[in-house]
Design a protein around this motif. Structure first.
Motif, PDB file in Angstrom:
ATOM      1  N   LEU A  93      44.152  35.131  42.553  1.00  0.00           N
ATOM      2  CA  LEU A  93      45.083  36.261  42.583  1.00  0.00           C
ATOM      3  C   LEU A  93      44.933  37.094  41.314  1.00  0.00           C
ATOM      4  O   LEU A  93      44.520  36.586  40.272  1.00  0.00           O
ATOM      5  CB  LEU A  93      46.527  35.776  42.714  1.00  0.00           C
ATOM      6  CG  LEU A  93      46.883  34.980  43.976  1.00  0.00           C
ATOM      7  CD1 LEU A  93      48.360  34.622  43.962  1.00  0.00           C
ATOM      8  CD2 LEU A  93      46.536  35.751  45.245  1.00  0.00           C
ATOM      9  N   SER A  94      45.319  38.363  41.402  1.00  0.00           N
ATOM     10  CA  SER A  94      45.242  39.230  40.225  1.00  0.00           C
ATOM     11  C   SER A  94      46.318  38.844  39.215  1.00  0.00           C
ATOM     12  O   SER A  94      47.273  38.123  39.537  1.00  0.00           O
ATOM     13  CB  SER A  94      45.426  40.695  40.633  1.00  0.00           C
ATOM     14  OG  SER A  94      46.780  40.926  41.004  1.00  0.00           O
ATOM     15  N   VAL A  95      46.153  39.354  38.010  1.00  0.00           N
ATOM     16  CA  VAL A  95      47.151  39.143  36.955  1.00  0.00           C
ATOM     17  C   VAL A  95      48.519  39.637  37.431  1.00  0.00           C
ATOM     18  O   VAL A  95      49.529  38.946  37.300  1.00  0.00           O
ATOM     19  CB  VAL A  95      46.711  39.877  35.661  1.00  0.00           C
ATOM     20  CG1 VAL A  95      47.854  39.942  34.654  1.00  0.00           C
ATOM     21  CG2 VAL A  95      45.499  39.174  35.044  1.00  0.00           C
ATOM     22  N   LEU A  96      48.541  40.820  38.010  1.00  0.00           N
ATOM     23  CA  LEU A  96      49.807  41.396  38.486  1.00  0.00           C
ATOM     24  C   LEU A  96      50.434  40.524  39.571  1.00  0.00           C
ATOM     25  O   LEU A  96      51.651  40.283  39.557  1.00  0.00           O
ATOM     26  CB  LEU A  96      49.566  42.816  39.012  1.00  0.00           C
ATOM     27  CG  LEU A  96      50.782  43.548  39.601  1.00  0.00           C
ATOM     28  CD1 LEU A  96      51.908  43.645  38.577  1.00  0.00           C
ATOM     29  CD2 LEU A  96      50.382  44.943  40.077  1.00  0.00           C
ATOM     30  N   GLU A 128      46.203  45.535  30.497  1.00  0.00           N
ATOM     31  CA  GLU A 128      44.802  45.996  30.549  1.00  0.00           C
ATOM     32  C   GLU A 128      44.035  45.303  31.681  1.00  0.00           C
ATOM     33  O   GLU A 128      43.145  45.886  32.288  1.00  0.00           O
ATOM     34  CB  GLU A 128      44.089  45.667  29.221  1.00  0.00           C
ATOM     35  CG  GLU A 128      44.539  46.499  28.032  1.00  0.00           C
ATOM     36  CD  GLU A 128      44.051  45.888  26.709  1.00  0.00           C
ATOM     37  OE1 GLU A 128      43.115  45.055  26.736  1.00  0.00           O
ATOM     38  OE2 GLU A 128      44.628  46.238  25.656  1.00  0.00           O
ATOM     39  N   ARG A 129      44.417  44.058  31.962  1.00  0.00           N
ATOM     40  CA  ARG A 129      43.668  43.263  32.943  1.00  0.00           C
ATOM     41  C   ARG A 129      44.470  43.013  34.214  1.00  0.00           C
ATOM     42  O   ARG A 129      44.177  42.080  34.966  1.00  0.00           O
ATOM     43  CB  ARG A 129      43.274  41.919  32.304  1.00  0.00           C
ATOM     44  CG  ARG A 129      42.248  42.047  31.187  1.00  0.00           C
ATOM     45  CD  ARG A 129      42.290  40.854  30.254  1.00  0.00           C
ATOM     46  NE  ARG A 129      41.225  40.832  29.266  1.00  0.00           N
ATOM     47  CZ  ARG A 129      41.114  41.677  28.244  1.00  0.00           C
ATOM     48  NH1 ARG A 129      42.006  42.643  28.084  1.00  0.00           N
ATOM     49  NH2 ARG A 129      40.117  41.579  27.377  1.00  0.00           N
ATOM     50  N   LYS A 130      45.459  43.841  34.490  1.00  0.00           N
ATOM     51  CA  LYS A 130      46.401  43.538  35.582  1.00  0.00           C
ATOM     52  C   LYS A 130      45.751  43.411  36.958  1.00  0.00           C
ATOM     53  O   LYS A 130      46.251  42.699  37.832  1.00  0.00           O
ATOM     54  CB  LYS A 130      47.535  44.568  35.617  1.00  0.00           C
ATOM     55  CG  LYS A 130      47.114  45.990  35.935  1.00  0.00           C
ATOM     56  CD  LYS A 130      48.311  46.928  35.850  1.00  0.00           C
ATOM     57  CE  LYS A 130      47.875  48.372  36.069  1.00  0.00           C
ATOM     58  NZ  LYS A 130      49.016  49.296  35.855  1.00  0.00           N
ATOM     59  N   ASN A 131      44.620  44.089  37.166  1.00  0.00           N
ATOM     60  CA  ASN A 131      43.962  44.032  38.482  1.00  0.00           C
ATOM     61  C   ASN A 131      42.830  43.009  38.556  1.00  0.00           C
ATOM     62  O   ASN A 131      42.217  42.830  39.595  1.00  0.00           O
ATOM     63  CB  ASN A 131      43.436  45.423  38.864  1.00  0.00           C
ATOM     64  CG  ASN A 131      44.582  46.422  39.015  1.00  0.00           C
ATOM     65  OD1 ASN A 131      45.611  46.104  39.600  1.00  0.00           O
ATOM     66  ND2 ASN A 131      44.420  47.618  38.457  1.00  0.00           N
ATOM     67  N   GLN A 132      42.577  42.325  37.418  1.00  0.00           N
ATOM     68  CA  GLN A 132      41.534  41.297  37.397  1.00  0.00           C
ATOM     69  C   GLN A 132      42.039  40.000  38.023  1.00  0.00           C
ATOM     70  O   GLN A 132      43.221  39.663  37.878  1.00  0.00           O
ATOM     71  CB  GLN A 132      41.133  40.964  35.950  1.00  0.00           C
ATOM     72  CG  GLN A 132      40.116  41.911  35.349  1.00  0.00           C
ATOM     73  CD  GLN A 132      39.746  41.473  33.936  1.00  0.00           C
ATOM     74  OE1 GLN A 132      39.747  42.291  33.021  1.00  0.00           O
ATOM     75  NE2 GLN A 132      39.422  40.199  33.729  1.00  0.00           N
ATOM     76  N   PRO A 133      41.150  39.222  38.674  1.00  0.00           N
ATOM     77  CA  PRO A 133      41.554  37.875  39.090  1.00  0.00           C
ATOM     78  C   PRO A 133      41.909  37.044  37.852  1.00  0.00           C
ATOM     79  O   PRO A 133      41.200  37.096  36.845  1.00  0.00           O
ATOM     80  CB  PRO A 133      40.300  37.318  39.781  1.00  0.00           C
ATOM     81  CG  PRO A 133      39.479  38.515  40.142  1.00  0.00           C
ATOM     82  CD  PRO A 133      39.776  39.548  39.095  1.00  0.00           C
ATOM     83  N   GLY A 140      43.105  31.785  26.309  1.00  0.00           N
ATOM     84  CA  GLY A 140      44.283  32.340  25.626  1.00  0.00           C
ATOM     85  C   GLY A 140      45.009  33.352  26.492  1.00  0.00           C
ATOM     86  O   GLY A 140      46.249  33.383  26.539  1.00  0.00           O
ATOM     87  N   GLU A 141      44.245  34.175  27.215  1.00  0.00           N
ATOM     88  CA  GLU A 141      44.863  35.171  28.095  1.00  0.00           C
ATOM     89  C   GLU A 141      45.559  34.500  29.276  1.00  0.00           C
ATOM     90  O   GLU A 141      46.629  34.935  29.704  1.00  0.00           O
ATOM     91  CB  GLU A 141      43.795  36.150  28.586  1.00  0.00           C
ATOM     92  CG  GLU A 141      43.307  37.094  27.496  1.00  0.00           C
ATOM     93  CD  GLU A 141      41.991  37.785  27.828  1.00  0.00           C
ATOM     94  OE1 GLU A 141      41.612  38.692  27.072  1.00  0.00           O
ATOM     95  OE2 GLU A 141      41.332  37.411  28.835  1.00  0.00           O
ATOM     96  N   GLN A 142      44.969  33.416  29.786  1.00  0.00           N
ATOM     97  CA  GLN A 142      45.629  32.677  30.866  1.00  0.00           C
ATOM     98  C   GLN A 142      46.942  32.056  30.382  1.00  0.00           C
ATOM     99  O   GLN A 142      47.923  32.004  31.126  1.00  0.00           O
ATOM    100  CB  GLN A 142      44.702  31.585  31.414  1.00  0.00           C
ATOM    101  CG  GLN A 142      43.576  32.130  32.270  1.00  0.00           C
ATOM    102  CD  GLN A 142      42.783  31.045  32.976  1.00  0.00           C
ATOM    103  OE1 GLN A 142      43.280  29.928  33.173  1.00  0.00           O
ATOM    104  NE2 GLN A 142      41.559  31.351  33.362  1.00  0.00           N
TER     105      GLN A 142
END
Length: 236
Positions: A93-96, A128-133, A140-142
């Protein structure tokens, strides 16, 4: 009054007793650290508090209500959020989409958008990464996504399990800064963390768990200077 009171908690895995009658409390506005070696029962304690594992005995009172038998999904709407060990983001799923899942108990779309704005302000990289899986993010971002997802439910109490595990030193510092800012904004934090030095540096108080028993408790500063704690958990 304590926001969370745990009394005489006992948890078993089959015939093996993992938690042996522990009692502790978390007051509104505190950061409380649970520290101890691997296998001490820290994760089990958190999972029992948040309704993921049943207890054999004891009582868990949150915000004046007995929640000992309440399942985890119902606790979210009561203001308890859990950031699990290993982050557990939905990789496909995307970040969003991951963030919106954190708000599944909230129905007001305008409020949801406002909350999302606040999360993006706290975690600019997620916007910045809202549409990325989510699976394509760094560790760290996860971790930021897991924290952001939990905050989407507007928790009074956020329970965090090993937020710095597997992260580079730069991310570790950033994650602990974020935990402090979450607390400063009014959310009470119960923190399980292998990096005892970091945990004690931001906590008000701490409890030391050994093989399912609390063996020591006190102000975080005191424990930081306690010889037995230094020897067991703070040596470089």
């Amino acid at each position: 009054m304590a926001l969370l009171e745990v009394t005489g908690l006992e948890v078993f895995y089959g015939v093996i007793q993992a938690i042996k009658g522990i009692s502790f409390e978390v007051s509104q506005g505190e950061v409380i650290a649970l520290i101890g070696a691997n296998g001490a029962g820290k994760t089990t304690t958190l999972q029992t508090i948040t309704g993921l594992i049943p207890s054999k005995a004891g009582k868990i009172v949150y915000d004046g209500k007995d929640i000992t038998k309440i399942p985890g999904h119902k606790l979210v709407s009561m203001g308890v959020a859990h950031v699990p060990e290993g982050r557990r983001v939905f990789a496909q799923l995307s970040v969003l989409q991951n963030l919106k899942l954190g708000a599944y108990t909230r129905n007001d779309k305008n409020e949801l958008e406002e909350t999302l704005k606040k999360i993006y302000a706290r975690f600019p990289r997620l916007e910045e990464r809202k549409n990325q899986p989510a699976g394509t993010l760094s560790g760290g971002e996860q971790q930021m996504l897991a924290m952001g997802r939990a905050l989407m439910s507007h928790p009074k109490l956020i329970v965090m399990d090993e937020p710095s595990m597997g992260l580079s030193p730069i991310y570790v510092n950033e994650i602990f800064d974020i935990i402090q800012s979450i607390n400063k904004d009014g959310t009470t934090v119960l923190l399980v963390e292998q990096n005892a030095k970091k945990a004690l540096s931001i906590a008000n108080r701490a409890y030391v768990l050994e093989t399912g028993t609390i063996v020591l408790s006190g102000d975080a500063d005191e424990l930081m200077n306690d010889d037995s704690v230094k020897k067991a958990y703070l040596s470089e």
